[in-house]
Design a protein around this motif. Structure first.
Motif, PDB file in Angstrom:
ATOM      1  N   VAL A 224     -18.304  72.916  62.412  1.00  0.00           N
ATOM      2  CA  VAL A 224     -16.894  73.084  62.790  1.00  0.00           C
ATOM      3  C   VAL A 224     -16.108  73.656  61.616  1.00  0.00           C
ATOM      4  CG1 VAL A 224     -14.787  71.878  63.461  1.00  0.00           C
ATOM      5  CG2 VAL A 224     -16.971  71.270  64.535  1.00  0.00           C
ATOM      6  N   TRP A 225     -16.344  73.113  60.421  1.00  0.00           N
ATOM      7  CA  TRP A 225     -15.644  73.591  59.223  1.00  0.00           C
ATOM      8  C   TRP A 225     -15.908  75.081  59.006  1.00  0.00           C
ATOM      9  CZ3 TRP A 225     -16.404  76.041  54.646  1.00  0.00           C
ATOM     10  CH2 TRP A 225     -15.423  75.899  53.661  1.00  0.00           C
ATOM     11  N   LEU A 226     -17.165  75.497  59.169  1.00  0.00           N
ATOM     12  CA  LEU A 226     -17.510  76.898  58.965  1.00  0.00           C
ATOM     13  C   LEU A 226     -16.829  77.793  60.001  1.00  0.00           C
ATOM     14  CD1 LEU A 226     -19.207  78.716  57.129  1.00  0.00           C
ATOM     15  CD2 LEU A 226     -21.054  78.545  58.812  1.00  0.00           C
ATOM     16  N   CYS A 227     -16.788  77.344  61.249  1.00  0.00           N
ATOM     17  CA  CYS A 227     -16.103  78.110  62.290  1.00  0.00           C
ATOM     18  C   CYS A 227     -14.614  78.268  61.982  1.00  0.00           C
ATOM     19  CB  CYS A 227     -16.278  77.422  63.652  1.00  0.00           C
ATOM     20  SG  CYS A 227     -17.931  77.576  64.369  1.00  0.00           S
ATOM     21  N   ASP A 233      -9.929  83.631  52.728  1.00  0.00           N
ATOM     22  CA  ASP A 233     -10.002  84.117  51.350  1.00  0.00           C
ATOM     23  C   ASP A 233      -9.930  82.959  50.364  1.00  0.00           C
ATOM     24  OD1 ASP A 233     -10.166  86.758  52.180  1.00  0.00           O
ATOM     25  OD2 ASP A 233      -7.998  87.061  52.108  1.00  0.00           O
ATOM     26  N   GLU A 234      -9.094  81.992  50.669  1.00  0.00           N
ATOM     27  CA  GLU A 234      -8.926  80.849  49.771  1.00  0.00           C
ATOM     28  C   GLU A 234     -10.179  79.987  49.698  1.00  0.00           C
ATOM     29  OE1 GLU A 234      -5.539  78.693  51.095  1.00  0.00           O
ATOM     30  OE2 GLU A 234      -4.095  80.241  50.514  1.00  0.00           O
ATOM     31  N   ARG A 235     -10.951  79.965  50.774  1.00  0.00           N
ATOM     32  CA  ARG A 235     -12.155  79.120  50.840  1.00  0.00           C
ATOM     33  C   ARG A 235     -13.441  79.932  50.697  1.00  0.00           C
ATOM     34  NH1 ARG A 235     -11.509  73.348  51.615  1.00  0.00           N
ATOM     35  NH2 ARG A 235      -9.492  72.989  52.593  1.00  0.00           N
ATOM     36  N   ALA A 236     -13.327  81.173  50.263  1.00  0.00           N
ATOM     37  CA  ALA A 236     -14.492  82.068  50.247  1.00  0.00           C
ATOM     38  C   ALA A 236     -15.658  81.496  49.450  1.00  0.00           C
ATOM     39  CB  ALA A 236     -14.087  83.431  49.692  1.00  0.00           C
ATOM     40  N   ASN A 237     -15.376  80.891  48.308  1.00  0.00           N
ATOM     41  CA  ASN A 237     -16.450  80.331  47.485  1.00  0.00           C
ATOM     42  C   ASN A 237     -17.119  79.157  48.180  1.00  0.00           C
ATOM     43  OD1 ASN A 237     -17.937  80.111  44.918  1.00  0.00           O
ATOM     44  ND2 ASN A 237     -16.889  78.139  44.755  1.00  0.00           N
ATOM     45  N   LEU A 242     -21.619  76.816  51.466  1.00  0.00           N
ATOM     46  CA  LEU A 242     -22.091  76.215  52.713  1.00  0.00           C
ATOM     47  C   LEU A 242     -23.129  77.101  53.396  1.00  0.00           C
ATOM     48  CD1 LEU A 242     -22.032  74.014  54.790  1.00  0.00           C
ATOM     49  CD2 LEU A 242     -19.949  75.011  55.766  1.00  0.00           C
ATOM     50  N   GLN A 243     -22.887  78.414  53.428  1.00  0.00           N
ATOM     51  CA  GLN A 243     -23.865  79.319  54.029  1.00  0.00           C
ATOM     52  C   GLN A 243     -25.217  79.213  53.320  1.00  0.00           C
ATOM     53  OE1 GLN A 243     -23.957  82.261  56.784  1.00  0.00           O
ATOM     54  NE2 GLN A 243     -25.705  80.973  56.298  1.00  0.00           N
ATOM     55  N   GLN A 244     -25.197  79.136  52.001  1.00  0.00           N
ATOM     56  CA  GLN A 244     -26.435  79.025  51.238  1.00  0.00           C
ATOM     57  C   GLN A 244     -27.121  77.685  51.487  1.00  0.00           C
ATOM     58  OE1 GLN A 244     -27.723  81.670  49.508  1.00  0.00           O
ATOM     59  NE2 GLN A 244     -29.558  80.372  49.520  1.00  0.00           N
ATOM     60  N   PHE A 245     -26.336  76.641  51.678  1.00  0.00           N
ATOM     61  CA  PHE A 245     -26.878  75.318  51.994  1.00  0.00           C
ATOM     62  C   PHE A 245     -27.711  75.380  53.275  1.00  0.00           C
ATOM     63  CE2 PHE A 245     -26.444  71.242  54.239  1.00  0.00           C
ATOM     64  CZ  PHE A 245     -26.912  70.349  53.283  1.00  0.00           C
ATOM     65  N   PHE A 246     -27.192  76.066  54.293  1.00  0.00           N
ATOM     66  CA  PHE A 246     -27.932  76.195  55.547  1.00  0.00           C
ATOM     67  C   PHE A 246     -29.213  76.996  55.350  1.00  0.00           C
ATOM     68  CE2 PHE A 246     -23.608  75.618  57.579  1.00  0.00           C
ATOM     69  CZ  PHE A 246     -23.886  74.346  58.029  1.00  0.00           C
ATOM     70  N   GLN A 300     -23.050  65.429  48.558  1.00  0.00           N
ATOM     71  CA  GLN A 300     -22.515  66.233  47.459  1.00  0.00           C
ATOM     72  C   GLN A 300     -21.766  67.457  47.991  1.00  0.00           C
ATOM     73  OE1 GLN A 300     -26.199  66.975  45.409  1.00  0.00           O
ATOM     74  NE2 GLN A 300     -26.105  65.071  44.219  1.00  0.00           N
ATOM     75  N   LEU A 301     -22.299  68.047  49.041  1.00  0.00           N
ATOM     76  CA  LEU A 301     -21.666  69.225  49.639  1.00  0.00           C
ATOM     77  C   LEU A 301     -20.294  68.884  50.208  1.00  0.00           C
ATOM     78  CD1 LEU A 301     -21.894  72.203  50.542  1.00  0.00           C
ATOM     79  CD2 LEU A 301     -22.929  71.367  52.659  1.00  0.00           C
ATOM     80  N   LEU A 302     -20.183  67.722  50.844  1.00  0.00           N
ATOM     81  CA  LEU A 302     -18.896  67.304  51.386  1.00  0.00           C
ATOM     82  C   LEU A 302     -17.820  67.293  50.306  1.00  0.00           C
ATOM     83  CD1 LEU A 302     -19.981  64.347  53.709  1.00  0.00           C
ATOM     84  CD2 LEU A 302     -19.111  66.568  54.453  1.00  0.00           C
ATOM     85  N   GLU A 303     -18.182  66.828  49.129  1.00  0.00           N
ATOM     86  CA  GLU A 303     -17.230  66.811  48.021  1.00  0.00           C
ATOM     87  C   GLU A 303     -16.877  68.230  47.585  1.00  0.00           C
ATOM     88  OE1 GLU A 303     -18.582  64.408  44.808  1.00  0.00           O
ATOM     89  OE2 GLU A 303     -18.919  62.617  46.056  1.00  0.00           O
ATOM     90  N   GLN A 304     -17.869  69.107  47.563  1.00  0.00           N
ATOM     91  CA  GLN A 304     -17.633  70.480  47.119  1.00  0.00           C
ATOM     92  C   GLN A 304     -16.665  71.226  48.033  1.00  0.00           C
ATOM     93  OE1 GLN A 304     -22.004  71.539  46.621  1.00  0.00           O
ATOM     94  NE2 GLN A 304     -21.135  72.680  44.907  1.00  0.00           N
ATOM     95  N   ILE A 305     -16.765  70.983  49.327  1.00  0.00           N
ATOM     96  CA  ILE A 305     -15.881  71.705  50.249  1.00  0.00           C
ATOM     97  C   ILE A 305     -14.699  70.843  50.699  1.00  0.00           C
ATOM     98  CG2 ILE A 305     -17.777  73.158  51.056  1.00  0.00           C
ATOM     99  CD1 ILE A 305     -17.825  71.555  53.645  1.00  0.00           C
ATOM    100  N   GLU A 306     -14.584  69.664  50.089  1.00  0.00           N
ATOM    101  CA  GLU A 306     -13.448  68.763  50.327  1.00  0.00           C
ATOM    102  C   GLU A 306     -13.295  68.402  51.809  1.00  0.00           C
ATOM    103  OE1 GLU A 306     -10.123  70.146  47.299  1.00  0.00           O
ATOM    104  OE2 GLU A 306     -11.077  71.884  48.262  1.00  0.00           O
ATOM    105  N   LEU A 307     -14.397  67.943  52.392  1.00  0.00           N
ATOM    106  CA  LEU A 307     -14.422  67.592  53.797  1.00  0.00           C
ATOM    107  C   LEU A 307     -14.743  66.119  53.993  1.00  0.00           C
ATOM    108  CD1 LEU A 307     -14.354  68.482  56.794  1.00  0.00           C
ATOM    109  CD2 LEU A 307     -16.799  69.016  56.580  1.00  0.00           C
TER     110      LEU A 307
END
Length: 312
Positions: A224-227, A233-237, A242-246, A300-307
């Motif tokens: 959902v977050w990715l969609c 632009d602000e979340r590009a990094n 996340l794409q690499q995680f998948f 760890q990923l949740l923290e990185q993307i602040e979700l």
């Protein structure tokens, strides 16, 4: 099923009790999880649901339960073709539609054998349309027992009938995805949902209506977050992370599936069994350790993307 914003359509699991019966309480909790995560719709009675290991009455009962829990919050689709003469398949399509689903999904490998031509498939799909007047349909390029991938020209013709509103694509080829999107553009009631997370961001940017992938049976909130943020632009990094995680975890999520997905959800706090009717291989200590490691990396990923997760 289409919408201006991108949507995640879960390919739903079927929880079972340890004795092998359908766990309707577990199904209720699972459906609620998808909804809490922000799913735009629900795909009940699919391969992840172990549909080939459910009786026709169980398929209908599972779909009805999902509809009851969703209660109109999002549209629900469900598979309705399981081989045999077209007339027989049409009869079950009608029964499935009577449950209240938005559309009945046609498995692309059920209308023609692997050795039969695209022309035979087209002819039989035309017969199915004639035998199910007024019923909205969709396609699912299910990989079992073999995969029949539709061409862009086929999809264009079928969508042009006004009866096809949904397509779950499993071609794994971004160029084919782009061709299908180009062929069906300008049809607002139709949506193509991509199953392949390796090119998820590129597919969304190309115009896919959303994603419908097994990864959502581990962490639906990530899909959902990715969609919601794929073009930010602000979340590009964060999107790139996340794409690499998948990409990095593709193999572990497919091995011994769906046992592994049920184990992961159980680990996250969802009260369901890891029992499956389908024989998918051995869930051994090696696989368990891989899933435990994935769980740590997910946190760890949740923290990185602040979700904030919907489960622990």
């Amino acid at each position: 099923m289409s919408r201006k914003s991108k949507g995640y359509i879960p390919v739903m699991l079927t929880p079972f009790t340890e004795s092998g019966a359908v766990d309707f309480d577990g199904l209720t909790k699972l459906t609620e999880l998808y909804l809490q995560a922000g799913a735009a719709g629900l795909f009940a009675n699919c391969q992840s649901s172990e549909m080939f290991n459910l009786s026709s009455e169980e398929q209908l009962a599972v779909t009805k339960q999902v509809l009851r829990v969703a209660d109109g919050a999002v549209p629900v689709v469900a598979t309705g073709t399981f081989g045999g003469p077209v007339e027989q398949q049409a009869d079950f399509v009608k029964r499935m539609y009577e449950t209240g689903v938005e559309a009945v999904i046609v498995i692309t490998n059920m209308l023609a054998e692997e050795s039969e031509s695209a022309e035979i498939f087209d002819e039989r799909f035309g017969q199915l349309l004639d035998a199910t007047p007024g019923i909205p349909l969709g396609f699912y390029e299910c990989p079992e027992p073999f995969k029949r991938v539709l061409t862009a020209d086929q999809l264009k013709r079928f969508v042009g009938t006004g009866r096809v509103i949904y397509h779950k694509d499993t071609c794994l080829d971004i160029e084919q995805i782009k061709a299908k999107l180009e062929a069906t553009k300008g049809v607002p009631e139709f949506g193509l949902y991509d199953a392949y997370m390796v090119h998820a961001v590129e597919s969304l940017k190309a115009g896919s209506a959303g994603l419908s992938c097994i990864q959502g049976n581990y962490y639906p909130e990530l899909i959902v977050w990715l969609c919601n943020h794929y073009d930010s632009d602000e979340r590009a990094n964060q999107v790139e992370i996340l794409q690499q995680f998948f990409v990095d975890h593709m193999d572990v999520m497919h091995a011994v599936y769906p046992v592994v997905a049920k184990y992961f959800l159980q680990k996250r706090g969802l009260p369901i069994s890891t029992f499956t009717r389908k024989n998918v291989g051995l869930f051994d200590e090696t696989v368990r350790k891989q899933l435990d490691s994935l769980y740590v990396q997910f946190q760890q990923l949740l923290e990185q993307i602040e979700l904030k997760p919907v489960l622990a």
